[in-house]
Structures are given as structure tokens and as C-alpha cells.
Enzyme design. Structure first.
Site, PDB file in Angstrom:
ATOM      1  N   ASP A   1      36.002   8.767  22.078  1.00  0.00           N
ATOM      2  CA  ASP A   1      36.719   8.044  21.059  1.00  0.00           C
ATOM      3  C   ASP A   1      36.807   6.606  21.566  1.00  0.00           C
ATOM      4  O   ASP A   1      36.593   6.328  22.740  1.00  0.00           O
ATOM      5  CB  ASP A   1      38.108   8.659  20.803  1.00  0.00           C
ATOM      6  CG  ASP A   1      38.623   8.281  19.420  1.00  0.00           C
ATOM      7  OD1 ASP A   1      39.482   9.003  18.891  1.00  0.00           O
ATOM      8  OD2 ASP A   1      38.140   7.272  18.865  1.00  0.00           O
TER       9      ASP A   1
HETATM   10  C1  GLC Z   1      39.485   5.747  16.122  1.00  0.00           C
HETATM   11  C2  GLC Z   1      39.564   7.206  15.724  1.00  0.00           C
HETATM   12  C3  GLC Z   1      38.219   7.844  15.496  1.00  0.00           C
HETATM   13  C4  GLC Z   1      37.283   6.814  14.878  1.00  0.00           C
HETATM   14  C5  GLC Z   1      37.011   5.769  15.949  1.00  0.00           C
HETATM   15  C6  GLC Z   1      36.132   4.624  15.412  1.00  0.00           C
HETATM   16  O1  GLC Z   1      40.406   5.447  17.118  1.00  0.00           O
HETATM   17  O2  GLC Z   1      40.345   8.059  16.560  1.00  0.00           O
HETATM   18  O3  GLC Z   1      38.407   8.991  14.633  1.00  0.00           O
HETATM   19  O4  GLC Z   1      36.057   7.428  14.454  1.00  0.00           O
HETATM   20  O5  GLC Z   1      38.214   5.234  16.516  1.00  0.00           O
HETATM   21  O6  GLC Z   1      36.833   3.902  14.436  1.00  0.00           O
END
Ligand code: GLC
Length: 726
Positions: free
Chosen positions: A224
Site C-alpha cells: 500500500d
Molecule cells: C491508499 C489506499 C489504497 C489505494 C492506494 C493508492 O492509501 O489504502 O487502497 O489503492 O493508497 O491510492
């Protein structure tokens, strides 16, 4: 030639560069060898890409959020939406869609519940398989998230989830395991949180022992965003791609660790190979080598925008919304007569500016929005009157700023009540504000905004039938107005087609097809995990074990507002002639068949749900668990026989001593129902113990030494009895 064949030609520094992104949304290219970069893009219910120097969001179809899509209980429809979303990604030049989110709704307080399918792991996995299959049919990848146990937003980037291995495997990992085996997603995204004290991004037991060695997963694990805390530890544990990029900072750490002998280059090669495989299967524009990836100045071409097939996808979004609308109460006031003369009072700012999606990284800029107000006015003409009813403070991603000078909440309510008093029927559209259905924050209660509750209570006291439409991404409480409402219809966050869908259902052009994928409790205090939520001093303990959602309310036999799987049609169905056939006792394969008949006067649909109970088990198990379903649509008087095949896994649980799925022989109760608490028929069958010879002897009594049940699952995995503490 596969791009994976480039691996031997890459220098250590180039291999290390593949293990982190180039900016926010791209993998790293290697121009020297003609290796292109690929683009990753949010999100699960619509594509969000930015373009131009001011990073404007490119319009895309805002489909129903996954919680609403799951409420359709229609695999084919979910797959169709996935395919359309994949087609929009391909048109935008995005190669990996960052969705679906498949985390379990452990508590209705979680701000991201709108993004997740269900409180039930079996249904969550089923929806995920359909969605991923759909997206990937368009030639782009899906990235299933957030692996694992990301069930709250409070302190999400550091909280440590303390959960026993049985609960982790039996509840929180099931959907990931199912989608890995049945849909082969190109990627998984690890979660922010810690499990047993170790960050998911560096959790070797999770990312390597379980995901690779047990499940045989061969795709890429992406972090993430900013979830990497110790880069070298994540490479060792099995993370492949750190996002976003770190401008080479962590690449240098990898090179230094290999050169210092503290990181095996084979670990780097393994991760680099998986990233190369991702780029190879994405095959970005032949020969396109983006030296620097996507930059704000890159405009999307006009044909990329027109390739969105916006009208067709909007109709699909509306059809999916219609199938997701869940009617939970109806005194007979619905459907309204589209050709009658009754005056209809439509109340609520969310009828004018509907709640179509949640907040955070899943947000999209819709190509258009059908509002309930426009759709109902088009259908009813001057029979319809509208009043704002309550202040709409929030703005969604599509809304122009809310009008500045609104009358006071009291004035708005007074005007609405006066209008309703003159009507023959009132339709009040209420819901949760964007901030209550958003990433990075949880709710502190389950109530609708106080202004709305007060208004509904006044409307319910009138002698005018009240239809309440609730737009919320997760369960809400309904006191004190609920018993005064003639009907309650739940839309979830149903995307840009919600207005047309609502008019279709309210006026009887379509049958409400939705069924609840999460329990609606009577009160927050009834919910699982409420005492320990959201944890303290950096830890949250999943003390309820596998008893989450209806598993919790059923084992306590606790009353709920509306049970899991519940939903009304405009007609009714009879279930007859339940039959169980044991196809293979040793393997635990059983066929469950039942005849469903539409005994009403209108065409309608129902979801036949199959639940399995193991009352003679030596361990505590839920009273019943969903293990299959079939959606049927029938004309009045029509009937059909549905069959659902159960597998050995459907009768099994995770043995806490050995951490493996196993079936304990004995009697099982198989039930078919129209919800988890409306069971129409049940039958008992006998099955033998799991025949797998590699399983250790089944311990049937609780004489198991207490230390034999591992309660912590750290990076070295569960600590088993007798094992040296690491
Ligand atoms: C965010 C979310 C994830 C998302 C990523 C990119 O923090 O937790 O679900 O796809 O970052 O935006």
C-alpha cells in the site's frame, strides 16, 4: 520473448530499481534494455486518472461501490461491471486496477466498509472472483487488497492486529485465498497494519509461507502507498513492489544490503522477476518506453476519452444499481402507481445531490449522475413536489459546492413537514455524509445525522405513508422513526445511475433485487468487537474470533434490525422439496437442490442461500455459515429447481492446533433460506472425518494443552506448542 528473459542482463542497481515505483502511479522503466513502465490506477468502482498540469481527474463511470455491487448477489453482473471497468482502464492506458478491496466488515464502524463486499468471507471471495475475472478479461490486471486484516481505519498505518491463526485463516484470509485460486489476480496489495506486531509489508509468514508456499501464488505483491518501513526486511519477507517510488532512496538500501551480504541477491531477483512478469503481461503500447513514466503534462488523447463508451457504461451502472437496491420493509405502499394521481412529496438534499460513492482513494469523477429528483420528476411530472429537508454540507467529487446560503436546518425541516402533510405519500432520501463513508477515518456511532433523524421522526408521525430511502456505505441504526415508516429501501452507495435505479424500483418498473451482505444491528452495543474497538496502545485484539457479523448475532441468538442475506421482492417465493445428495462422502462433496416458485402476482427475483451448520463439532463453530447461493428471477407462477454443489472445504474449519483446514466427521445441518434467519428448509447429513492422511490426529476434546493454540501470528508465523520461541 518474455520480458522476464531480461533479468540476467539487468545490473543489481537496475534490479533494485524495479522493486519500487517511478512516482505515484508507475513502475520503473529501464530504457537501456527497452523495458517499459506500466501504470497503476485506483479504484475499485471506477477509474481515477489525472491529466494535465493541474492533475484534473479524467471523467469515468462511477459504478456501484463494492458493498452495493455485492448486494446484487449476481456473479454475472459483477463480472460485467468488472469487464467494463477494465475496458475503461485499458482506454486510459492503466494496466493494473487497484481493486477490489476484500477486507471483512468486522465492525460497521469501519470508514471503508463501502469498498468491501461483506461481513461474510465466502460471499466476499465469490464477489472478488467475479470482479477480478471481469477486469482481467479486458487485458488489464486487478490488484486485490488489502492483504491482510485491514478492518479499521483508525491508526491503520501502525495498529497491530492481534488475531489467532484459526480466525485469521478461517475469516480474514479466505477471500484472498479463493480469488488467488479461482481468478489468478495479477497482483495483491499488502495492507498498512501490523499483524502480531509485524507490518504486513514485512510479514514473511503472510507474504511467503501462506501466499507463495501454501497457495502457490505467482503474481506481484505491491505495498500500500507508503506502507514500507524497512525496505530490506520487506524484500526478504516477499514484498515485490514498493509504492510509491522513493526517487532511488530505498533502491540504494537494497544494493547496499546485497553488497554487505545482509540481503541475498536471490531475494532481489525473485522480486524483480515478478515485476518483469507484471510488465510482460501488461505489454504496454508496443515499443513504448516511458523513460520517465506519466507526468502531469501528459494529456489523454481524445479517442482515449471517447473509448470510455460512456453511455453504455452508464446504463450498466444504472442496471447494477437497480439490482443492488435492497427493500427491507414494505407495508404495501411500494411500488408507487406511476399512472395514479397521488401527490408525492420527495424530501431530502440527497435526492438532489445523491450519495453515490465514498471518500478517499476510491473517489472518481463520474461521466454524469442520475439524481433521484430528476428521475422522479421525469416520471411523475407535477405530481411531485420537492423539499430540501436538511442541510447537505458535504460535497461529493462531482458536486459543485453546496449552495452557500441555505435556510436553517429547522426551517428546512419545517418546510419539508408542511409539504409532506399535503401529500398522499412521502419519499424521504437520507444518508451518511461523505466523511462518514471514507478512507482514513471510522465512525464513532451508527446513527444518521441528527438533522435527518429529527426530520424522519416528524415525517413518521404524520398520517401520510412514509418511504425512507437510505444512502449509506455501511449499516446505520433506525430508531426512533423506523416503526413509523411504511417502507425502507437501502441504496448503499450505488454509483452514478442511482437516480434512475431508484425511480425504476419505487415505481415498480424493476423489482428490488438486493439482499443484505451485512447485518443491520439494532444498536452499536450489539455489534462484535465493539468493546475493544478501535484498540489501544497500538494493538487491537480480535477477541470475538470467528464470530463476526451474523456469526456473532446467531451464536448469541441476538435480535437484529435486519439479518444478513435479507431483502424483499415485490412478489414472494415458496421453497419445496429440499434434497441433499452425497456425491462423494470422503471428499465431502454434496449436492443441495430445492425448487423455488414465485407465488405472487409480479415478476421478481430471490436469492436462495445455502447455509451449513456443524452442531456436533468439538470446537466452537458458528451456528451456520453461508456456503453457496443461487439468484433466480421468475414470472408469477413460475418455478425452477436450483442446485448448489458443496465441497469438502464447505464443511471444514481451521484446526487451531495445526493451522490447517479439516473436516471433523459427524452430522451436518444444511439449510436453504431467503436470509440467514429466514430458513425455509433444512436437512441433516452424516460425513466421515477428513481423509487427508497428512493431517495430524484430530483432537476432539478440549484436553488440548492450552499452549498448543497459537494466539499470535508474527512474521515467523504462529507460535506452536513446544516450538522454540523465536
Ligand atoms: C491508499 C489506499 C489504497 C489505494 C492506494 C493508492 O492509501 O489504502 O487502497 O489503492 O493508497 O491510492
Amino acid at each position: 520473448m518474455s520480458l522476464v528473459d531480461l533479468l540476467p542482463a539487468l545490473t543489481l542497481a537496475e534490479k533494485a530499481s524495479l522493486l519500487s515505483g517511478d512516482g505515484d502511479w508507475w513502475t520503473q522503466a529501464v530504457p537501456r534494455l527497452g523495458l517499459p513502465a506500466v501504470e497503476l490506477g485506483d479504484g475499485p468502482h471506477g477509474l481515477r486518472t489525472e491529466t494535465g498540469v493541474d492533475m484534473v481527474w479524467v471523467p469515468s463511470t462511477c459504478f456501484p461501490t463494492l458493498s452495493a455491487l455485492a448486494a446484487t448477489w449476481d456473479r454475472d453482473l459483477v463480472r460485467e461491471v468488472g469487464a467494463a471497468l477494465g475496458a475503461e482502464a485499458a482506454a486510459m492506458g492503466v494496466h493494473l486496477v487497484l481493486g477490489p478491496g476484500v477486507n471483512i466488515k468486522r465492525t460497521p464502524l469501519c470508514g471503508r466498509n463501502f469498498e468491501y463486499p461483506s461481513e461474510d468471507p465466502w460471499l466476499t471471495g465469490d464477489v472478488a472472483v467475479a470482479y477480478v475475472t471481469g477486469v482481467q478479461s479486458a487485458g488489464v490486471g486487478a490488484c486485490v487488497k488489502h492483504f491482510a486484516a485491514n478492518n479499521q481505519e483508525t491508526e491503520r498505518t501502525r495498529i497491530s492486529v492481534e488475531v489467532d491463526e484459526r480466525t485469521l485463516r478461517e475469516l480474514y484470509l479466505v477471500a484472498f485465498e479463493r480469488v488467488v485460486h479461482d481468478a489468478e489476480p495479477w497482483a495483491l496489495m499488502c495492507s498498512y497494519n501490523r499483524i502480531g506486531g509485524t507490518y504486513a509489508s514485512a510479514h514473511r509468514w503472510l507474504l511467503t509461507t501462506v501466499l507463495r508456499e501454501e497457495w502457490g501464488y505467482e503474481g506481484v505483491v505491491v505495498s500500500d502507498w507508503d506502507a514500507v518501513h524497512d525496505k530490506v526486511a520487506t524484500v526478504r519477507a516477499g514484498l515485490d513492489l514498493e509504492m510509491p517510488g522513493t526517487q532511488g532512496r530505498t533502491d540504494a538500501q537494497v544494493v547496499a544490503a546485497v553488497q554487505a551480504g545482509t540481503l541475498d541477491e536471490a531475494d532481489v531477483d525473485r522480486a524483480a522477476r515478478r515485476v518483469l512478469h507484471l510488465v510482460d503481461r501488461a505489454r504496454p503500447g508496443a515499443g513504448v518506453v516511458r523513460a520517465s513514466g506519466h507526468r502531469p503534462g501528459d494529456e489523454l488523447t481524445a479517442d482515449q476519452l471517447t473509448m470510455l463508451d460512456a453511455d453504455a457504461h452508464h446504463e450498466l451502472a444504472r442496471r447494477a444499481a437497480t439490482a443492488s437496491l435492497t427493500l427491507v420493509r414494505n407495508s404495501g405502499v411500494l411500488p408507487l402507481d406511476p399512472d395514479g394521481s397521488d401527490r408525492v412529496a420527495l424530501i431530502g438534499g440527497y435526492a438532489r445531490l445523491p450519495r453515490i460513492q465514498g471518500g478517499g482513494s476510491a473517489g472518481v469523477r463520474p461521466t454524469r449522475v442520475d439524481t433521484p429528483l430528476e428521475a422522479m420528476r421525469a416520471a411523475l411530472g407535477d405530481r411531485l413536489d420537492f423539499a430540501e429537508g436538511y442541510p447537505v454540507g458535504e460535497t461529493d467529487y462531482y458536486q459543485e459546492q453546496a449552495p452557500a446560503a441555505l435556510p436553517s436546518a429547522g426551517q428546512l425541516a419545517d418546510e419539508a413537514v408542511a409539504l409532506a402533510a399535503r401529500a398522499d405519500v412521502t419519499v424521504a432520501v437520507v444518508g451518511l455524509p461523505l466523511a462518514a463513508d471514507s478512507e482514513a477515518a471510522d465512525r464513532s456511532d451508527l446513527a444518521l445525522p441528527a438533522d435527518q433523524v429529527a426530520l424522519l421522526t416528524r415525517l413518521a408521525a404524520l398520517d401520510v405513508p412514509l418511504v425512507v430511502v437510505v444512502q449509506a456505505g455501511s449499516a446505520v441504526t433506525m430508531d426512533p422513526w423506523h416503526d413509523g415508516a411504511a417502507a425502507v429501501l437501502l441504496t448503499g452507495l450505488a454509483g452514478q445511475g442511482v437516480g434512475g435505479a431508484l425511480a425504476d424500483v419505487l415505481l415498480g418498473a424493476a423489482d428490488p433485487g438486493g439482499r443484505l451482505t451485512e447485518t443491520y444491528p439494532l444498536a452499536l452495543d450489539d455489534t462484535p468487537g465493539v468493546v475493544g474497538f478501535p484498540g489501544e496502545r497500538g494493538h487491537v485484539v480480535y477477541g470475538e474470533g470467528v464470530f463476526v457479523g451474523y456469526r456473532w448475532y446467531d451464536v448469541l441468538d441476538r435480535a437484529v434490525r435486519y439479518p444478513f442475506g435479507y431483502g424483499l421482492s415485490y412478489t414472494s417465493f415458496a421453497y419445496d422439496d429440499l434434497q441433499l445428495d452425497v456425491l462423494d462422502a470422503a471428499a465431502g462433496r454434496v449436492r443441495c437442490a430445492v425448487t423455488v416458485t414465485n407465488i405472487g402476482t409480479r415478476r421478481g427475483s430471490d436469492v436462495v442461500q445455502v447455509y451449513v451448520g456443524d452442531p456436533s463439532s468439538a470446537v466452537h463453530r458458528p451456528v451456520r455459515e453461508l456456503k453457496g447461493y443461487a439468484k433466480v428471477a421468475l414470472e408469477p407462477g413460475g418455478s425452477t429447481r436450483v442446485a448448489v454443489d458443496l465441497t469438502g472445504r464447505d464443511f471444514s474449519y481451521v484446526d487451531a492446533v495445526c493451522g490447517r483446514w479439516r473436516r471433523e466427521g459427524g452430522q451436518f445441518v444444511v439449510s436453504v433460506g431467503s436470509s440467514s434467519r429466514d430458513l425455509r428448509a433444512s436437512a441433516v447429513i452424516e460425513l466421515p472425518d477428513d481423509p487427508d492422511p497428512t493431517l495430524p490426529r484430530l483432537v476432539r476434546d478440549d484436553a488440548v494443552p492450552t499452549e498448543a493454540v497459537p494466539w499470535a501470528v508474527g512474521t515467523d508465523g504462529p507460535v506452536r506448542a513446544g516450538a522454540p520461541a523465536t
